[in-house]
Design a protein around this motif. Sequence first.
Motif, PDB file in Angstrom:
ATOM      1  N   ALA A 247      29.450 -22.110 -88.101  1.00  0.00           N
ATOM      2  CA  ALA A 247      30.466 -22.769 -87.269  1.00  0.00           C
ATOM      3  C   ALA A 247      30.010 -22.855 -85.828  1.00  0.00           C
ATOM      4  O   ALA A 247      30.236 -23.856 -85.141  1.00  0.00           O
ATOM      5  N   TRP A 248      29.348 -21.809 -85.338  1.00  0.00           N
ATOM      6  CA  TRP A 248      28.835 -21.802 -83.960  1.00  0.00           C
ATOM      7  C   TRP A 248      27.821 -22.921 -83.742  1.00  0.00           C
ATOM      8  O   TRP A 248      27.786 -23.541 -82.672  1.00  0.00           O
ATOM      9  N   ALA A 249      27.014 -23.214 -84.753  1.00  0.00           N
ATOM     10  CA  ALA A 249      26.006 -24.271 -84.650  1.00  0.00           C
ATOM     11  C   ALA A 249      26.580 -25.663 -84.906  1.00  0.00           C
ATOM     12  O   ALA A 249      25.852 -26.644 -84.842  1.00  0.00           O
ATOM     13  N   GLY A 250      27.878 -25.745 -85.211  1.00  0.00           N
ATOM     14  CA  GLY A 250      28.510 -27.047 -85.439  1.00  0.00           C
ATOM     15  C   GLY A 250      28.192 -27.646 -86.786  1.00  0.00           C
ATOM     16  O   GLY A 250      28.232 -28.868 -86.959  1.00  0.00           O
ATOM     17  N   LEU A 251      27.916 -26.806 -87.793  1.00  0.00           N
ATOM     18  CA  LEU A 251      27.525 -27.284 -89.113  1.00  0.00           C
ATOM     19  C   LEU A 251      28.628 -27.118 -90.162  1.00  0.00           C
ATOM     20  O   LEU A 251      28.370 -27.269 -91.353  1.00  0.00           O
ATOM     21  N   THR A 252      29.841 -26.792 -89.717  1.00  0.00           N
ATOM     22  CA  THR A 252      30.975 -26.701 -90.636  1.00  0.00           C
ATOM     23  C   THR A 252      31.859 -27.937 -90.479  1.00  0.00           C
ATOM     24  O   THR A 252      31.898 -28.550 -89.413  1.00  0.00           O
ATOM     25  N   PRO A 253      32.586 -28.333 -91.533  1.00  0.00           N
ATOM     26  CA  PRO A 253      33.391 -29.560 -91.467  1.00  0.00           C
ATOM     27  C   PRO A 253      34.570 -29.436 -90.505  1.00  0.00           C
ATOM     28  O   PRO A 253      35.156 -28.362 -90.341  1.00  0.00           O
ATOM     29  N   ARG A 254      34.915 -30.561 -89.883  1.00  0.00           N
ATOM     30  CA  ARG A 254      36.155 -30.632 -89.113  1.00  0.00           C
ATOM     31  C   ARG A 254      37.336 -30.539 -90.081  1.00  0.00           C
ATOM     32  O   ARG A 254      37.237 -30.946 -91.234  1.00  0.00           O
ATOM     33  N   VAL A 277      19.552 -29.629 -84.504  1.00  0.00           N
ATOM     34  CA  VAL A 277      18.433 -30.519 -84.838  1.00  0.00           C
ATOM     35  C   VAL A 277      17.306 -29.750 -85.514  1.00  0.00           C
ATOM     36  O   VAL A 277      16.749 -30.184 -86.533  1.00  0.00           O
ATOM     37  N   MET A 278      16.974 -28.591 -84.980  1.00  0.00           N
ATOM     38  CA  MET A 278      15.884 -27.797 -85.547  1.00  0.00           C
ATOM     39  C   MET A 278      16.223 -27.303 -86.960  1.00  0.00           C
ATOM     40  O   MET A 278      15.382 -27.318 -87.857  1.00  0.00           O
ATOM     41  N   LEU A 279      17.468 -26.852 -87.163  1.00  0.00           N
ATOM     42  CA  LEU A 279      17.882 -26.402 -88.494  1.00  0.00           C
ATOM     43  C   LEU A 279      17.864 -27.557 -89.493  1.00  0.00           C
ATOM     44  O   LEU A 279      17.467 -27.386 -90.647  1.00  0.00           O
ATOM     45  N   PHE A 280      18.279 -28.727 -89.030  1.00  0.00           N
ATOM     46  CA  PHE A 280      18.274 -29.907 -89.892  1.00  0.00           C
ATOM     47  C   PHE A 280      16.841 -30.265 -90.292  1.00  0.00           C
ATOM     48  O   PHE A 280      16.563 -30.564 -91.461  1.00  0.00           O
ATOM     49  N   GLU A 281      15.910 -30.234 -89.332  1.00  0.00           N
ATOM     50  CA  GLU A 281      14.517 -30.553 -89.639  1.00  0.00           C
ATOM     51  C   GLU A 281      13.916 -29.524 -90.592  1.00  0.00           C
ATOM     52  O   GLU A 281      13.165 -29.878 -91.509  1.00  0.00           O
ATOM     53  N   ALA A 282      14.247 -28.249 -90.383  1.00  0.00           N
ATOM     54  CA  ALA A 282      13.737 -27.203 -91.276  1.00  0.00           C
ATOM     55  C   ALA A 282      14.293 -27.378 -92.684  1.00  0.00           C
ATOM     56  O   ALA A 282      13.567 -27.230 -93.682  1.00  0.00           O
ATOM     57  N   ALA A 283      15.586 -27.726 -92.797  1.00  0.00           N
ATOM     58  CA  ALA A 283      16.199 -27.928 -94.113  1.00  0.00           C
ATOM     59  C   ALA A 283      15.578 -29.127 -94.819  1.00  0.00           C
ATOM     60  O   ALA A 283      15.311 -29.089 -96.030  1.00  0.00           O
ATOM     61  N   ALA A 284      15.331 -30.211 -94.066  1.00  0.00           N
ATOM     62  CA  ALA A 284      14.688 -31.384 -94.663  1.00  0.00           C
ATOM     63  C   ALA A 284      13.285 -31.036 -95.154  1.00  0.00           C
ATOM     64  O   ALA A 284      12.839 -31.518 -96.204  1.00  0.00           O
ATOM     65  N   ILE A 313      20.998 -31.651 -97.118  1.00  0.00           N
ATOM     66  CA  ILE A 313      20.259 -31.135 -95.957  1.00  0.00           C
ATOM     67  C   ILE A 313      21.197 -30.414 -94.999  1.00  0.00           C
ATOM     68  O   ILE A 313      20.868 -29.350 -94.464  1.00  0.00           O
ATOM     69  N   VAL A 314      22.391 -30.980 -94.782  1.00  0.00           N
ATOM     70  CA  VAL A 314      23.371 -30.324 -93.900  1.00  0.00           C
ATOM     71  C   VAL A 314      23.794 -28.980 -94.491  1.00  0.00           C
ATOM     72  O   VAL A 314      23.886 -27.972 -93.778  1.00  0.00           O
ATOM     73  N   ALA A 315      24.029 -28.955 -95.808  1.00  0.00           N
ATOM     74  CA  ALA A 315      24.433 -27.703 -96.463  1.00  0.00           C
ATOM     75  C   ALA A 315      23.332 -26.656 -96.369  1.00  0.00           C
ATOM     76  O   ALA A 315      23.600 -25.477 -96.092  1.00  0.00           O
ATOM     77  N   VAL A 316      22.096 -27.068 -96.591  1.00  0.00           N
ATOM     78  CA  VAL A 316      20.970 -26.134 -96.497  1.00  0.00           C
ATOM     79  C   VAL A 316      20.795 -25.669 -95.053  1.00  0.00           C
ATOM     80  O   VAL A 316      20.450 -24.507 -94.803  1.00  0.00           O
ATOM     81  N   SER A 317      21.039 -26.562 -94.086  1.00  0.00           N
ATOM     82  CA  SER A 317      20.958 -26.169 -92.673  1.00  0.00           C
ATOM     83  C   SER A 317      21.933 -25.041 -92.374  1.00  0.00           C
ATOM     84  O   SER A 317      21.581 -24.059 -91.704  1.00  0.00           O
ATOM     85  N   ARG A 318      23.167 -25.185 -92.865  1.00  0.00           N
ATOM     86  CA  ARG A 318      24.183 -24.163 -92.622  1.00  0.00           C
ATOM     87  C   ARG A 318      23.813 -22.849 -93.302  1.00  0.00           C
ATOM     88  O   ARG A 318      23.909 -21.772 -92.698  1.00  0.00           O
ATOM     89  N   LYS A 319      23.371 -22.925 -94.549  1.00  0.00           N
ATOM     90  CA  LYS A 319      22.984 -21.706 -95.261  1.00  0.00           C
ATOM     91  C   LYS A 319      21.737 -21.073 -94.629  1.00  0.00           C
ATOM     92  O   LYS A 319      21.613 -19.849 -94.556  1.00  0.00           O
ATOM     93  N   LEU A 320      20.824 -21.920 -94.143  1.00  0.00           N
ATOM     94  CA  LEU A 320      19.612 -21.416 -93.493  1.00  0.00           C
ATOM     95  C   LEU A 320      19.971 -20.630 -92.236  1.00  0.00           C
ATOM     96  O   LEU A 320      19.393 -19.563 -91.977  1.00  0.00           O
ATOM     97  N   ALA A 321      20.919 -21.143 -91.445  1.00  0.00           N
ATOM     98  CA  ALA A 321      21.351 -20.419 -90.240  1.00  0.00           C
ATOM     99  C   ALA A 321      21.926 -19.056 -90.607  1.00  0.00           C
ATOM    100  O   ALA A 321      21.629 -18.046 -89.952  1.00  0.00           O
ATOM    101  N   THR A 322      22.739 -19.025 -91.673  1.00  0.00           N
ATOM    102  CA  THR A 322      23.317 -17.759 -92.122  1.00  0.00           C
ATOM    103  C   THR A 322      22.231 -16.791 -92.567  1.00  0.00           C
ATOM    104  O   THR A 322      22.259 -15.593 -92.239  1.00  0.00           O
ATOM    105  N   MET A 323      21.246 -17.296 -93.307  1.00  0.00           N
ATOM    106  CA  MET A 323      20.156 -16.456 -93.793  1.00  0.00           C
ATOM    107  C   MET A 323      19.325 -15.897 -92.641  1.00  0.00           C
ATOM    108  O   MET A 323      18.973 -14.714 -92.628  1.00  0.00           O
ATOM    109  N   LEU A 324      19.002 -16.745 -91.677  1.00  0.00           N
ATOM    110  CA  LEU A 324      18.178 -16.300 -90.546  1.00  0.00           C
ATOM    111  C   LEU A 324      18.869 -15.185 -89.770  1.00  0.00           C
ATOM    112  O   LEU A 324      18.242 -14.195 -89.373  1.00  0.00           O
ATOM    113  N   LEU A 325      20.174 -15.340 -89.549  1.00  0.00           N
ATOM    114  CA  LEU A 325      20.900 -14.304 -88.818  1.00  0.00           C
ATOM    115  C   LEU A 325      20.985 -13.019 -89.626  1.00  0.00           C
ATOM    116  O   LEU A 325      20.831 -11.915 -89.073  1.00  0.00           O
TER     117      LEU A 325
END
Length: 350
Positions: A247-254, A277-284, A313-325
């Motif tokens: 949510a902090w990274a803006g990757l959760t739905p409105r 942007v970086m999380l999106f590129e990493a997920a892609a 890609i958006v879903a993987v970006s969000r999960k990737l952020a959670t995993m990294l933290l």
Amino acid sequence: MEFFVGLDVSLAETHICVVDEGGRIIKETRAASEPKALAKAIRHKGRRIEHVGLEAGNLSQWLHDGLVREGFSVSVMEARHVRAAFAAMRVKTDRHDARGIAQLVRLGWFKRVHVKSLDAQETRALLTARTFLVEKVKATENSLRAALRNFGLKMGAVTRKTWEARARELAEGDTVLEGIVDAMLRVRALLLEELASIDGQLTAIAKSDPVTRLLMTVPGVGVIVALTFQSAVDDPDRFPRSRDVGAWAGLTPRRWQSGKTDIVGRITKAGDPQVRVMLFEAAASILGRVRVMSPLKAWGLRIAKRTSMKKAIVAVSRKLATMLLAMWKSGTAYWATGRPPASAQDFAAA
């Protein structure tokens, strides 16, 4: 009696408003936007300053650090919340903004912004400079492509190494075009040289930092992605749950809910756009270029199969952020198999 201070900061000077615990204005003044000048203007014999608040901006981190060193309790307030609180203000002036900020500080109706450490700020400055240089390299190349295309000369598919030779080949025989190409290529070469220098500094930082190396154990996460995420988060303990970082990274739905109406929209795009942007590129990269099949990639491909690749890609970006933290907090490296290696030798080979 306790007193609260609101600062409306601009580049040259800052408007100051001091209110008491009942909300009455005690003092209004202006001072230079310097920590010592502000501290001198705020202090008063026999007056206990309970809290100082200022809106997030270009000078906010520097002023925060300086005022804290002067002995004040300081909060940097999220700009969106401050603007929303002032939405009904009929006459907007710097003086009125300082009054409003002082009242928000007194009432506690604001969201604090995390003030990054000096190391995180320096890394962030390097990453920002790198982004600027990358954009200018692309702009230079696109400008030269367009200039040649006007004469029917097409660059075609070229790599960074063959770019210069191809441009000179197309302009050969035309004095004017040769001069244009030569000038633009000199600019491009200088930009690439400085870009390589900053990349070297970032690589050195990544090699010397155990947290960055830990984050880079995830396939698809390189130096730039890891440093961008690390410098933006700065302190992992400020997130009580690892999943909060999405949510902090803006990757959760409105979401807009009222009565029987419940609308779930696109992602909020709140927070730091560069991290997103970086999380999106990493997920892609994970779903595309990375050949190793991991639980994360398999999960993303299943989403892509039933919806679309962009949503995956958006879903993987969000999960990737959670995993990294979560990895950062626990100090645990990532293994593509989903389970740790049996021995230290296996980990070294992974």
